[in-house]
Design a protein around this motif. Structure first.
Motif, PDB file in Angstrom:
ATOM      1  N   GLU A  18       0.791  -1.227   0.000  1.00  0.00           N
ATOM      2  CA  GLU A  18       0.000   0.000   0.000  1.00  0.00           C
ATOM      3  C   GLU A  18       0.825   1.279   0.000  1.00  0.00           C
ATOM      4  O   GLU A  18       0.415   2.271  -0.612  1.00  0.00           O
ATOM      5  CB  GLU A  18      -0.945   0.015   1.201  1.00  0.00           C
ATOM      6  CG  GLU A  18      -2.028  -1.046   1.117  1.00  0.00           C
ATOM      7  CD  GLU A  18      -3.020  -0.958   2.262  1.00  0.00           C
ATOM      8  OE1 GLU A  18      -3.498   0.162   2.561  1.00  0.00           O
ATOM      9  OE2 GLU A  18      -3.310  -2.013   2.859  1.00  0.00           O
ATOM     10  N   VAL A  19       1.955   1.267   0.677  1.00  0.00           N
ATOM     11  CA  VAL A  19       2.743   2.492   0.822  1.00  0.00           C
ATOM     12  C   VAL A  19       3.995   2.456  -0.050  1.00  0.00           C
ATOM     13  O   VAL A  19       4.181   3.310  -0.913  1.00  0.00           O
ATOM     14  CB  VAL A  19       3.114   2.743   2.307  1.00  0.00           C
ATOM     15  CG1 VAL A  19       4.028   3.943   2.445  1.00  0.00           C
ATOM     16  CG2 VAL A  19       1.845   2.925   3.141  1.00  0.00           C
ATOM     17  N   ASN A  24       4.627   4.508  -4.398  1.00  0.00           N
ATOM     18  CA  ASN A  24       5.897   4.528  -5.128  1.00  0.00           C
ATOM     19  C   ASN A  24       7.026   5.157  -4.311  1.00  0.00           C
ATOM     20  O   ASN A  24       7.898   5.833  -4.858  1.00  0.00           O
ATOM     21  CB  ASN A  24       5.742   5.243  -6.476  1.00  0.00           C
ATOM     22  CG  ASN A  24       6.846   4.871  -7.447  1.00  0.00           C
ATOM     23  OD1 ASN A  24       7.385   3.766  -7.413  1.00  0.00           O
ATOM     24  ND2 ASN A  24       7.201   5.805  -8.314  1.00  0.00           N
ATOM     25  N   PHE A  25       7.023   4.917  -2.982  1.00  0.00           N
ATOM     26  CA  PHE A  25       8.112   5.424  -2.149  1.00  0.00           C
ATOM     27  C   PHE A  25       9.440   4.804  -2.560  1.00  0.00           C
ATOM     28  O   PHE A  25      10.483   5.433  -2.439  1.00  0.00           O
ATOM     29  CB  PHE A  25       7.846   5.149  -0.678  1.00  0.00           C
ATOM     30  CG  PHE A  25       6.964   6.175  -0.002  1.00  0.00           C
ATOM     31  CD1 PHE A  25       6.387   7.215  -0.708  1.00  0.00           C
ATOM     32  CD2 PHE A  25       6.723   6.098   1.345  1.00  0.00           C
ATOM     33  CE1 PHE A  25       5.590   8.159  -0.083  1.00  0.00           C
ATOM     34  CE2 PHE A  25       5.934   7.033   1.997  1.00  0.00           C
ATOM     35  CZ  PHE A  25       5.355   8.058   1.279  1.00  0.00           C
ATOM     36  N   CYS A  26       9.400   3.562  -3.004  1.00  0.00           N
ATOM     37  CA  CYS A  26      10.607   2.928  -3.542  1.00  0.00           C
ATOM     38  C   CYS A  26      10.282   2.457  -4.953  1.00  0.00           C
ATOM     39  O   CYS A  26       9.562   1.479  -5.137  1.00  0.00           O
ATOM     40  CB  CYS A  26      11.053   1.744  -2.688  1.00  0.00           C
ATOM     41  SG  CYS A  26      12.484   0.896  -3.412  1.00  0.00           S
ATOM     42  N   LYS A 163       6.963  14.950  -0.666  1.00  0.00           N
ATOM     43  CA  LYS A 163       5.822  15.623  -1.321  1.00  0.00           C
ATOM     44  C   LYS A 163       4.607  14.707  -1.353  1.00  0.00           C
ATOM     45  O   LYS A 163       3.482  15.146  -1.102  1.00  0.00           O
ATOM     46  CB  LYS A 163       6.201  16.069  -2.738  1.00  0.00           C
ATOM     47  CG  LYS A 163       7.114  17.260  -2.756  1.00  0.00           C
ATOM     48  CD  LYS A 163       7.475  17.666  -4.164  1.00  0.00           C
ATOM     49  CE  LYS A 163       8.496  18.788  -4.122  1.00  0.00           C
ATOM     50  NZ  LYS A 163       9.015  19.109  -5.440  1.00  0.00           N
ATOM     51  N   MET A 164       4.813  13.434  -1.651  1.00  0.00           N
ATOM     52  CA  MET A 164       3.706  12.480  -1.676  1.00  0.00           C
ATOM     53  C   MET A 164       3.106  12.326  -0.282  1.00  0.00           C
ATOM     54  O   MET A 164       1.885  12.282  -0.119  1.00  0.00           O
ATOM     55  CB  MET A 164       4.164  11.127  -2.209  1.00  0.00           C
ATOM     56  CG  MET A 164       3.093  10.045  -2.175  1.00  0.00           C
ATOM     57  SD  MET A 164       1.586  10.431  -3.095  1.00  0.00           S
ATOM     58  CE  MET A 164       2.180  10.198  -4.755  1.00  0.00           C
ATOM     59  N   ALA A 165       3.956  12.262   0.732  1.00  0.00           N
ATOM     60  CA  ALA A 165       3.467  12.150   2.110  1.00  0.00           C
ATOM     61  C   ALA A 165       2.649  13.382   2.474  1.00  0.00           C
ATOM     62  O   ALA A 165       1.589  13.260   3.110  1.00  0.00           O
ATOM     63  CB  ALA A 165       4.637  11.957   3.076  1.00  0.00           C
ATOM     64  N   GLU A 166       3.117  14.557   2.076  1.00  0.00           N
ATOM     65  CA  GLU A 166       2.370  15.784   2.355  1.00  0.00           C
ATOM     66  C   GLU A 166       1.017  15.772   1.649  1.00  0.00           C
ATOM     67  O   GLU A 166       0.013  16.192   2.218  1.00  0.00           O
ATOM     68  CB  GLU A 166       3.190  17.006   1.935  1.00  0.00           C
ATOM     69  CG  GLU A 166       4.372  17.253   2.843  1.00  0.00           C
ATOM     70  CD  GLU A 166       5.350  18.288   2.319  1.00  0.00           C
ATOM     71  OE1 GLU A 166       5.244  18.696   1.124  1.00  0.00           O
ATOM     72  OE2 GLU A 166       6.241  18.689   3.089  1.00  0.00           O
TER      73      GLU A 166
END
Length: 188
Positions: A18-19, A24-26, A163-166
Motif C-alpha cells: 500500500e505504501v 511509489n516510495f521505492c 511531497k507524496m506524504a504531504e
C-alpha cells in the motif's frame, strides 16, 4: 517467497503493497513484489543481542539464496520505543562492520514512530520511514547500485516521497498504520 507469514509480517507486507509500492516510495520495490523475491522474517527479539542474532541469520540466508533479493526483519515484539530502536541501529552498524559486510549489504530502517533529526514528531515527512512494526530492511548493495544507475535522478526520491506524504497527509498514514496494526493484533 511463499512461506506462511506471521500476522506482523503480513502487516508489513500490506504496508509494502500500500505504501512502498502503492505510493511509489521505492520505485524498485514493485519488481521485487511481483517476483516474490522479498523474504519477511519475524523476529520476536526483545533484546539487542537476540535482534542481532536474528539479523545475522537473515543476512546469511539472504547471501545464500540468490532467489531472494531483499529481506525485511520485522521486530514484532520489541523495540517499540524509537530511542531503543535507535540504540539497536548503532549495534546493527557495528555488526555489519564486524562481519565485513559493509559494501555487500545495507540496512534501511523503518519504525512506527520514526523521526528524522531536526523534524517535529508529527512532521508528515517522518511517514516516509514509518511502518506498522520496527523493521530492519536488508538490501544487497550491488543490486541497489544497479537499480540506482538505471533510475533517472535517484537523489530526488526522498524529496518526491516527502511531497507524496504531504499530499496524503498525516491522517491518511495514521489511519493506515493503525488499521494494519489492528489487523495483525486480531490475527494473533
Amino acid at each position: 517467497m511463499s512461506e506462511q507469514l506471521t500476522p506482523a509480517c503480513q502487516a508489513v507486507q500490506s504496508w509494502v503493497a500500500e505504501v512502498v509500492v502503492g505510493l511509489n516510495f521505492c520505485p524498485f520495490a514493485h519488481r521485487e513484489v511481483e517476483k516474490q523475491s522479498i523474504r519477511y522474517v519475524d523476529s520476536r527479539a526483545q533484546s539487542i543481542e537476540q535482534a542481532l542474532t536474528d539479523l545475522v541469520q537473515a543476512m546469511q540466508e539472504l547471501l545464500q539464496d540468490d532467489a531472494t533479493e531483499t529481506s525485511l526483519v520485522v521486530l514484532s515484539e520489541g523495540f517499540t520505543e524509537f530511542v531503543d530502536y535507535l540504540d539497536l541501529l548503532d549495534y546493527v552498524a557495528l555488526t555489519l562492520r564486524e562481519f565485513q559486510l559493509e559494501g555487500t549489504l545495507q540496512i534501511a530502517s523503518f519504525h512506527p514512530h520514526y523521526q528524522f533529526a531536526d523534524t517535529a514528531e508529527d512532521d508528515v515527512s517522518n511517514y516516509t520511514n514509518r511502518a506498522p512494526y520496527p523493521v530492519l530492511h536488508v538490501l544487497r548493495e550491488a543490486s541497489l547500485a544497479k537499480a540506482l544507475a538505471r533510475y533517472p535522478y535517484p537523489e530526488q526520491i526522498p524529496e518526491r516521497n516527502i511531497k507524496m506524504a504531504e499530499q496524503q497527509g498525516k491522517a491518511y498514514f495514521d489511519t493506515l498504520l493503525a488499521r494494519l496494526r489492528a489487523a495483525s493484533s486480531v490475527a494473533r
